[in-house]
Write a protein that holds these residues in place. Structure first.
Motif, PDB file in Angstrom:
ATOM      1  N   ALA A   6      65.560  16.424  52.566  1.00 47.82           N
ATOM      2  CA  ALA A   6      65.835  15.292  53.446  1.00 47.82           C
ATOM      3  C   ALA A   6      66.427  14.142  52.648  1.00 47.82           C
ATOM      4  O   ALA A   6      66.140  13.973  51.455  1.00 47.82           O
ATOM      5  N   ALA A   7      67.269  13.364  53.310  1.00 47.27           N
ATOM      6  CA  ALA A   7      67.823  12.169  52.678  1.00 47.27           C
ATOM      7  C   ALA A   7      66.804  11.037  52.745  1.00 47.27           C
ATOM      8  O   ALA A   7      66.085  10.888  53.738  1.00 47.27           O
ATOM      9  N   ILE A   8      66.735  10.245  51.689  1.00 47.81           N
ATOM     10  CA  ILE A   8      65.895   9.056  51.703  1.00 47.81           C
ATOM     11  C   ILE A   8      66.470   8.073  52.719  1.00 47.81           C
ATOM     12  O   ILE A   8      67.689   7.871  52.790  1.00 47.81           O
ATOM     13  N   GLU A   9      65.622   7.480  53.503  1.00 44.72           N
ATOM     14  CA  GLU A   9      66.069   6.524  54.513  1.00 44.72           C
ATOM     15  C   GLU A   9      66.865   5.395  53.864  1.00 44.72           C
ATOM     16  O   GLU A   9      66.544   4.952  52.766  1.00 44.72           O
ATOM     17  N   GLU A  10      67.901   4.936  54.578  1.00 47.21           N
ATOM     18  CA  GLU A  10      68.758   3.874  54.056  1.00 47.21           C
ATOM     19  C   GLU A  10      68.636   2.611  54.906  1.00 47.21           C
ATOM     20  O   GLU A  10      68.467   2.669  56.130  1.00 47.21           O
ATOM     21  N   HIS A  11      68.721   1.469  54.242  1.00 42.93           N
ATOM     22  CA  HIS A  11      68.686   0.171  54.915  1.00 42.93           C
ATOM     23  C   HIS A  11      69.957   0.015  55.736  1.00 42.93           C
ATOM     24  O   HIS A  11      71.061   0.158  55.227  1.00 42.93           O
ATOM     25  N   ALA A  12      69.778  -0.271  57.019  1.00 48.17           N
ATOM     26  CA  ALA A  12      70.921  -0.294  57.922  1.00 48.17           C
ATOM     27  C   ALA A  12      71.578  -1.658  58.026  1.00 48.17           C
ATOM     28  O   ALA A  12      72.726  -1.758  58.438  1.00 48.17           O
ATOM     29  N   GLY A  13      70.887  -2.727  57.658  1.00 50.86           N
ATOM     30  CA  GLY A  13      71.437  -4.059  57.846  1.00 50.86           C
ATOM     31  C   GLY A  13      72.453  -4.441  56.784  1.00 50.86           C
ATOM     32  O   GLY A  13      72.536  -3.842  55.714  1.00 50.86           O
ATOM     33  N   VAL A  14      73.242  -5.453  57.097  1.00 58.47           N
ATOM     34  CA  VAL A  14      74.215  -5.980  56.139  1.00 58.47           C
ATOM     35  C   VAL A  14      73.517  -6.849  55.105  1.00 58.47           C
ATOM     36  O   VAL A  14      73.828  -6.793  53.912  1.00 58.47           O
ATOM     37  N   ARG A  15      72.541  -7.625  55.542  1.00 55.65           N
ATOM     38  CA  ARG A  15      71.809  -8.489  54.624  1.00 55.65           C
ATOM     39  C   ARG A  15      70.710  -7.695  53.923  1.00 55.65           C
ATOM     40  O   ARG A  15      70.212  -6.697  54.451  1.00 55.65           O
ATOM     41  N   PRO A  16      70.286  -8.142  52.728  1.00 51.81           N
ATOM     42  CA  PRO A  16      69.189  -7.459  52.030  1.00 51.81           C
ATOM     43  C   PRO A  16      67.921  -7.486  52.866  1.00 51.81           C
ATOM     44  O   PRO A  16      67.695  -8.407  53.659  1.00 51.81           O
ATOM     45  N   PRO A  17      67.072  -6.474  52.711  1.00 51.55           N
ATOM     46  CA  PRO A  17      65.815  -6.472  53.464  1.00 51.55           C
ATOM     47  C   PRO A  17      64.886  -7.583  52.985  1.00 51.55           C
ATOM     48  O   PRO A  17      65.027  -8.108  51.884  1.00 51.55           O
ATOM     49  N   VAL A  18      63.933  -7.924  53.809  1.00 50.15           N
ATOM     50  CA  VAL A  18      62.930  -8.922  53.457  1.00 50.15           C
ATOM     51  C   VAL A  18      61.887  -8.239  52.580  1.00 50.15           C
ATOM     52  O   VAL A  18      61.407  -7.141  52.893  1.00 50.15           O
ATOM     53  N   LEU A  19      61.537  -8.879  51.477  1.00 40.28           N
ATOM     54  CA  LEU A  19      60.640  -8.254  50.513  1.00 40.28           C
ATOM     55  C   LEU A  19      59.312  -7.861  51.156  1.00 40.28           C
ATOM     56  O   LEU A  19      58.806  -6.754  50.928  1.00 40.28           O
ATOM     57  N   ALA A  20      58.736  -8.733  51.959  1.00 44.66           N
ATOM     58  CA  ALA A  20      57.447  -8.430  52.586  1.00 44.66           C
ATOM     59  C   ALA A  20      57.544  -7.191  53.466  1.00 44.66           C
ATOM     60  O   ALA A  20      56.592  -6.406  53.555  1.00 44.66           O
ATOM     61  N   GLU A  21      58.697  -6.995  54.108  1.00 39.21           N
ATOM     62  CA  GLU A  21      58.876  -5.817  54.951  1.00 39.21           C
ATOM     63  C   GLU A  21      58.962  -4.548  54.112  1.00 39.21           C
ATOM     64  O   GLU A  21      58.459  -3.487  54.515  1.00 39.21           O
ATOM     65  N   LEU A  22      59.596  -4.639  52.938  1.00 33.55           N
ATOM     66  CA  LEU A  22      59.640  -3.492  52.033  1.00 33.55           C
ATOM     67  C   LEU A  22      58.229  -3.071  51.648  1.00 33.55           C
ATOM     68  O   LEU A  22      57.886  -1.885  51.683  1.00 33.55           O
ATOM     69  N   VAL A  23      57.432  -4.031  51.259  1.00 30.37           N
ATOM     70  CA  VAL A  23      56.077  -3.741  50.807  1.00 30.37           C
ATOM     71  C   VAL A  23      55.246  -3.179  51.949  1.00 30.37           C
ATOM     72  O   VAL A  23      54.499  -2.209  51.778  1.00 30.37           O
ATOM     73  N   GLU A  24      55.378  -3.752  53.137  1.00 29.27           N
ATOM     74  CA  GLU A  24      54.566  -3.346  54.272  1.00 29.27           C
ATOM     75  C   GLU A  24      54.919  -1.941  54.743  1.00 29.27           C
ATOM     76  O   GLU A  24      54.037  -1.174  55.146  1.00 29.27           O
ATOM     77  N   ARG A  25      56.203  -1.545  54.668  1.00 30.66           N
ATOM     78  CA  ARG A  25      56.611  -0.240  55.185  1.00 30.66           C
ATOM     79  C   ARG A  25      56.069   0.896  54.337  1.00 30.66           C
ATOM     80  O   ARG A  25      55.844   2.001  54.830  1.00 30.66           O
ATOM     81  N   ALA A  26      55.851   0.649  53.037  1.00 33.61           N
ATOM     82  CA  ALA A  26      55.216   1.638  52.154  1.00 33.61           C
ATOM     83  C   ALA A  26      55.954   2.969  52.123  1.00 33.61           C
ATOM     84  O   ALA A  26      55.348   4.022  51.933  1.00 33.61           O
ATOM     85  N   ARG A  27      57.254   2.918  52.303  1.00 34.98           N
ATOM     86  CA  ARG A  27      58.081   4.127  52.211  1.00 34.98           C
ATOM     87  C   ARG A  27      59.342   3.792  51.414  1.00 34.98           C
ATOM     88  O   ARG A  27      59.800   2.640  51.425  1.00 34.98           O
ATOM     89  N   PRO A  28      59.931   4.788  50.754  1.00 33.23           N
ATOM     90  CA  PRO A  28      61.150   4.521  49.979  1.00 33.23           C
ATOM     91  C   PRO A  28      62.296   4.080  50.879  1.00 33.23           C
ATOM     92  O   PRO A  28      62.358   4.439  52.055  1.00 33.23           O
ATOM     93  N   LEU A  29      63.207   3.328  50.289  1.00 28.98           N
ATOM     94  CA  LEU A  29      64.367   2.856  51.038  1.00 28.98           C
ATOM     95  C   LEU A  29      65.539   2.680  50.093  1.00 28.98           C
ATOM     96  O   LEU A  29      65.422   1.995  49.069  1.00 28.98           O
ATOM     97  N   VAL A  30      66.668   3.284  50.429  1.00 32.68           N
ATOM     98  CA  VAL A  30      67.915   3.077  49.693  1.00 32.68           C
ATOM     99  C   VAL A  30      68.618   1.858  50.260  1.00 32.68           C
ATOM    100  O   VAL A  30      68.740   1.707  51.484  1.00 32.68           O
ATOM    101  N   ILE A  31      69.086   0.985  49.373  1.00 27.70           N
ATOM    102  CA  ILE A  31      69.759  -0.247  49.791  1.00 27.70           C
ATOM    103  C   ILE A  31      71.160  -0.226  49.166  1.00 27.70           C
ATOM    104  O   ILE A  31      71.354  -0.619  48.015  1.00 27.70           O
TER     105      ILE A  31
END
Length: 336
Positions: A6-31
């Motif tokens: 499976a592909a690692i999930e990728e950040h869909a937004g144009v702007r960088p993700p919010v740090l607190a959201e990264l920590v809360e999601r507890a899953r890998p994310l390609v940016i």
């Protein structure tokens, strides 16, 4: 590796993700493109030589850790054949010296593996700090740089949140959730290359009869290839296997822990894991099961194990003053 991971999930937004959201999601994310505007990413897009020249110009000559492997090791960091040491030699060199060696090796078909490991940028390339920052990270979170050729770091985990930014070359990340530990055939916790316990099963050899459960881990693997300017967020305790695919590769990463109450935990909890191994592993099965129940109740469960106790009498299970915390630590030391 069999099948298509499976592909690692990728950040869909144009702007960088919010740090607190990264920590809360507890899953890998390609940016993708998180650090596309960094000067050294621009150097890398010109050429390997332009990248090396730009970086060498900022080298202050401080020595950093480097690993050197013979060509026979195929760039895979690990143990020697006798399992009483590692398959590399350790050296202290400057960034500039490492880049010169990589340039020499790039002209060889049987190049040794060379990896500059976890070098604090502030100590060796301080000129990078001003123009190579991630604005949503606290400036107190100091970056580290990793530079090498076609080197593979087998699956391992970190205790910390991690954002890794590829700045030169291509790196393939293969990630596994924490529960895959039993299928990855991890080596010793206290005798490991570069300090982090690693999988001793090679992902490119899924049919090795010594590691029959490896295929179960590979069936759950998540993979992404990152190019200059791309980044990946890796949560704590996620296993990550990292392959550097070009003649010169470089990565900058940031490790951090969320702010916790002062004094409640050490910077590392790996020592607690090793102490638990010593304390629980040799107990009879019934006792191990009973202790597992207690740990689930007091530590890992979702319920409130002290709701029935008056607030002022919850002891170590409730909020502690600095004095109470010091007393609790002293008590723990007496037990040890």
């Amino acid at each position: 590796m069999s099948g298509a991971p499976a592909a690692i999930e990728e950040h869909a937004g144009v702007r960088p993700p919010v740090l607190a959201e990264l920590v809360e999601r507890a899953r890998p994310l390609v940016i993708r493109g998180l650090c596309r505007d960094w000067p050294m990413v621009g150097w890398a897009r010109q050429s390997d030589d332009a990248f090396a020249r730009g970086l060498a110009a900022l080298d202050n000559g401080s020595e950093v850790d480097a690993l050197l492997m013979s060509p026979e090791q195929q760039g895979v960091i690990g143990y020697n054949a006798a399992f009483d040491g590692f398959n590399y030699t350790h050296h202290r060199i400057s960034i500039g010296q490492g880049l010169q060696r990589l340039a020499q090796y790039s002209r060889r078909g049987d190049a040794p593996g060379l990896a500059i490991q976890s070098a604090p940028v502030a100590g060796c390339l301080p000129g990078l700090l001003e123009n190579h920052a991630l604005p949503f990270l606290d400036r107190a979170i100091q970056p580290r740089i990793w530079i090498g050729n076609r080197v593979t770091t087998p699956a391992h985990f970190d205790e910390y949140h991690n954002i890794a930014c590829v700045v030169c070359g291509v790196r393939r990340f293969t990630l596994f959730a924490p529960e895959q530990v039993r299928n990855l055939y991890v080596g010793p916790l206290d005798f490991a290359p570069t300090g982090a316990a690693i999988s001793i099963a090679r992902l490119d050899r899924p049919d090795d009869p010594r590691f029959p459960r490896l295929k179960l881990a590979l069936a759950e693997a998540q993979v992404a290839e990152l190019h200059p300017g791309d980044a990946i967020y890796i949560p704590p305790l996620w296993w990550h296997h990292v392959e550097s695919l070009q003649r010169i590769n470089a990565l900058v990463n940031y490790w951090w822990q969320p702010v916790r109450p002062a004094g409640y935990a050490a910077d590392t909890v790996l020592g607690c894991l090793m102490h638990c191994v010593l304390a629980f592993r040799t107990l009879p099965p019934a006792q191990r099961g009973a202790w597992r129940t207690l740990l689930d109740h007091y530590v890992f469960g979702d319920g409130d194990p002290v709701a029935h106790i008056p607030a002022g009498r919850r002891g170590i299970l409730g909020p502690l003053t600095p004095e109470q915390l010091a007393e609790a630590r002293a008590s723990i030391r007496r037990y040890l």
